[in-house]
Design an enzyme around this catalytic site. Sequence first.
Site, PDB file in Angstrom:
ATOM      1  N   HIS A  41      -9.171 -11.367   7.136  1.00 15.19           N
ATOM      2  CA  HIS A  41      -8.161 -11.388   6.072  1.00 15.19           C
ATOM      3  C   HIS A  41      -7.560 -10.000   5.905  1.00 15.19           C
ATOM      4  O   HIS A  41      -8.260  -8.991   6.006  1.00 15.19           O
ATOM      5  CB  HIS A  41      -8.793 -11.819   4.737  1.00 15.19           C
ATOM      6  CG  HIS A  41      -7.873 -11.665   3.566  1.00 15.19           C
ATOM      7  ND1 HIS A  41      -6.742 -12.441   3.409  1.00 15.19           N
ATOM      8  CD2 HIS A  41      -7.895 -10.809   2.512  1.00 15.19           C
ATOM      9  CE1 HIS A  41      -6.119 -12.068   2.295  1.00 15.19           C
ATOM     10  NE2 HIS A  41      -6.781 -11.078   1.742  1.00 15.19           N
TER      11      HIS A  41
ATOM     12  N   CYS B 132      -4.367  -7.816   3.479  1.00 17.02           N
ATOM     13  CA  CYS B 132      -3.475  -7.962   2.332  1.00 17.02           C
ATOM     14  C   CYS B 132      -2.750  -6.663   1.992  1.00 17.02           C
ATOM     15  O   CYS B 132      -3.205  -5.572   2.314  1.00 17.02           O
ATOM     16  CB  CYS B 132      -4.256  -8.434   1.111  1.00 17.02           C
ATOM     17  SG  CYS B 132      -5.640  -7.396   0.634  1.00 17.02           S
TER      18      CYS B 132
ATOM     19  N   HIS C 255      -2.638 -12.084  -7.907  1.00 16.72           N
ATOM     20  CA  HIS C 255      -2.631 -10.928  -8.802  1.00 16.72           C
ATOM     21  C   HIS C 255      -1.772 -11.169 -10.042  1.00 16.72           C
ATOM     22  O   HIS C 255      -1.665 -10.306 -10.900  1.00 16.72           O
ATOM     23  CB  HIS C 255      -2.139  -9.686  -8.061  1.00 16.72           C
ATOM     24  CG  HIS C 255      -3.082  -9.266  -6.976  1.00 16.72           C
ATOM     25  ND1 HIS C 255      -3.046  -9.844  -5.733  1.00 16.72           N
ATOM     26  CD2 HIS C 255      -4.098  -8.365  -6.951  1.00 16.72           C
ATOM     27  CE1 HIS C 255      -3.999  -9.296  -4.982  1.00 16.72           C
ATOM     28  NE2 HIS C 255      -4.645  -8.407  -5.700  1.00 16.72           N
TER      29      HIS C 255
ATOM     30  N   LYS D 110       0.829  -1.192   0.000  1.00 13.81           N
ATOM     31  CA  LYS D 110       0.000   0.000   0.000  1.00 13.81           C
ATOM     32  C   LYS D 110       0.878   1.262   0.000  1.00 13.81           C
ATOM     33  O   LYS D 110       1.900   1.318   0.676  1.00 13.81           O
ATOM     34  CB  LYS D 110      -0.919   0.013   1.230  1.00 13.81           C
ATOM     35  CG  LYS D 110      -1.982  -1.082   1.211  1.00 13.81           C
ATOM     36  CD  LYS D 110      -3.054  -0.791   0.183  1.00 13.81           C
ATOM     37  CE  LYS D 110      -4.094  -1.907   0.128  1.00 13.81           C
ATOM     38  NZ  LYS D 110      -4.947  -1.919   1.300  1.00 13.81           N
TER      39      LYS D 110
END
Length: 757
Positions: free
Chosen positions: A642, A644, A695, A114
Site C-alpha cells: 500500500h 499513499c 482523512h 507529501k
Amino acid sequence: MNTSVVGFPRIGENRELKFSIEKYFRGEIDSKELKKSAETLRKRHLEVQKNAGINYISTNDFSYYDLMLDTIVMLGLVPTRYKELNLSDIDTYFAMARGYQKDGKDVHALAMKKWFNTNYHYVVPEIEDALKLEINLDKLIREYHEALSYGIETKPVIIGPFTFHKLARIKGNRDSKEFLASLVKAYSNILKECDNEGISLIQIDEPALVFDLTDEEKQDFIKSYKEILGQDLNTKVLLQTYFGDVRDIYNELLELDFWGLGLDLVEGKENLNLIEKNGLNRKVLFAGLVNGKNVWKNDFSKTLGIVDRLKEKDIEIVLQTSCSLLHVPYTTKGEDKLSEQYLSHLSFAYEKLDELRILGDLADNKDYRTTDIFINNQNLLNSDRNSFNQDVKDRLDKITDKDFVRTPARNERSKIQRKAFNLPHFPTTTIGSFPQTKEVKENRSLYKKGEKSKEDYIAFNKEKIKACVEWQEEVGLDVLVHGEYERNDMVEYFGEALNGFIFTKKAWVQSYGIRCVKPPIIWGDVYRTKPITLDWILYAKSLTNKPMKGMLTGPVTILNWSFPREDISIKESIYQIALAIRDEVLDLEANGVNIIQIDEAALREKLPLRKTDWHSEYLSFAIPAFRLTHSGVKPETQIHTHMCYSEFTDIIKEIDDMDADVITFEASKSDLLILDSLKDNDFETEVGPGVYDIHSPRVPSVEEIEKALKIMLTKVDKDKLWVNPDCGLKTRGIKETKESLTNLVQAAKNLRNVVYL
C-alpha cells in the site's frame, strides 16, 4: 555569529494544539477559546527561541493545520464549493482541510500530498477558473505585532509564488502563465503591505528551487522576482530554500536583489561548492548547518570546518537550521525513560536552539578547538555506541542476487492465486487498521504503564478483534483484517519489536493537520528475535473462513518514518530491516497466512528531489529491499502493498518492479490522476486505487463509489481491480466507518452485476 531558525514546531510540546482543535470539532470549546490556546502556544515558542539566544526568529510559521492551506487563505483562493457553505472563516478553513458533510451539504476536502522528501503532508491548492486573488494579510500582520508586544522582532515567513504555483493544481481552462503573473502582482503587494507595517525582513520560502528546473521555469522565477523585488521598499527579503541544493539557478539568484540567501548545507550537497566557486555577491548567507530533520547531536568539528571555509570567502554568515524544526520533536527533557547514553547523543528542537547558540559563539572564537565544549562534543561523537551486531553483518554479506527474485513470474502467480482464493470480481478489502477508539488507546496506555496485566490487555484486544471480524463479515468484505488494535503506529509498533531501535515518550512530530506520530530512533543494527504479529493474526484467522491478511510494514517505510542512523548508509539500514521483515513474512506463510500486506506508504519519501539522482541514490536499493522481504514465499501466497499521499505517477514502472501481487494506492483525493499512468505504463500488478478519502469525516454514497469504480474500469483491466478505502481507518469513527464500508461493498456488488451479468 548571528543565528536563525527557518521555522518552529506548532503542535505543542504536549500536543496542546491537537487537543484544542479536537475539542473545537466536538463543540466543547468555541473559536475564541481555540484562538486563545493558539496564542498561548505561539508566545511560548517565541520566548523559548528568544531565551535560547536566537537572533532571527520566524512568525507566521504557526498554523492550525498547514502553511499551504494558510497561503490559500492569504491569497483569497478559497474554492467556490467551500465559500458556498457560508461558514465562519475558521470553519471554512477546516472544511477545506477535512471536507464537510452536514445539513444536507456534502463537500470533499482538498487533496493532500507529501511535502517534498518528508513525512509531512501539505494541502494542495486547487485553482479554479473563476477564482481571483484577494490578499488577506491579517494573520501575518497580527502574529508579527503579537511578537512585538512580547519584545521580539521577527521575520514573517510566507511560501513563495514559484513554489505555490508549482505545487498548485490548476483546474479548468485557467492559463498557468496568467495565474503565475497574477501571483507575482499579489506578492508585490504583500511586500508593500509588509513595508507599510514596518516589517524589516521577510522570509520567502522557495523550496521548489531544489527540483530539477527547466530553462522555462528558471526564466519564470527570474522574471517573477525582478518584478517583486523591483520596488523601492525598506523591507528586505530573505530567500529561503531547503531539502536540497539550487545548482540549476544559483548564479541567477546572485543577480537578483535578495538581501539574504538561505541554503541547506546538510541535504544540499552542491550548495557549498556553489558558494565557494561563485561567491555570494554581497548577500548574507543563512547557512543551514544544523539538521532540521534528524535528531542527532551536531558534529561541531564538521560544522565549524564549513564555517571556516566560508569565512575565507569573506561572506557574512548567519548560522541556522537546514529547514523548519517542524520535522523533529520538541525536546529531550521529558524523556526520563531513556538512558543518559542515549540522551547524550540526541538533539530535538529545543536542543538544536542551544546548539545554534553554542556554534555561533564558537564560530567567533578562533581557538574554538581548544574549548571544553568543543572537545566534549568530539569525545561524545567518537565514543563507542555499542550499535554493531556481527550476526547482522554476516547475514547481509550472504545476500545474493537470487534473494531479490520471486518465482514464478507474476502473471503465472496470478492464475495460481485466483484459483486458490476463488475471490469474486472486484474483491473488497481494507488497508488494515480499524477505528482506534478512546477505549483502545486507554487499554494500550494502561498496559504500558503497568496498570493493566498482560492477560487483561490481550483479552481486551481479542474481544476487539472478534468484534472487528464479525463486523467485516456482516458488512460483506471479501478479504479481512484483524484491525490492528494492539498497534500504536505502523512503524513504532514494529520498531518496538525489533532490536536496534530506541523509543521516546513524548517525541511527537506533526504528520498532517493535527495528526502526530512518534517516530522511532534507529540506534544500532536491526534484527528480529521472535515473531511479531503471528499470534494476533492467527487468532483473527481462526474466527473466519474468509481470507485474513497478515499486516506488516515494509523496510523502506520503517526507515523513512524513523529517525535514521548517520553512521552507516541508508542502503545498509534498509537491508537490515528487510531481512527482519522477511523473517516475519515466512513465519506468517508457514502458519497458513496466505495473503500478506507489506505496506510501503513512504516509498517515495527518501527519493532524491532531482530525477538524475533517483536510481543512483535510492531506487537501486529501495525497490530490491522490498523484493527481499517477499521473494521466499510460495506462488500461492499473495503479497499486497500500500502507498499513499505522494506523487507516484513518475515512478510507476519502478513500483511495478516491486513484484507485489496487489497494490493499493491513495487516489480519491487526487481525482484518480494515477489511473492514466497505470494505463500508459501497462501496469501489471493488480491494483486497488482508493475509492474514498478516509482523512475526511464524511461518508461516501454508493453512487459516489460506483462512479469512481466505473472511471477506474476505463483505465484498469476488470480482472485486476480491487475495491478499498484509500488508507487505514484508525482515525475514523465507528459509525462512519461502518456506513462507508457498507456502501463500498454494495457498490462493488452493483458493479459485478453490471459488468459480469
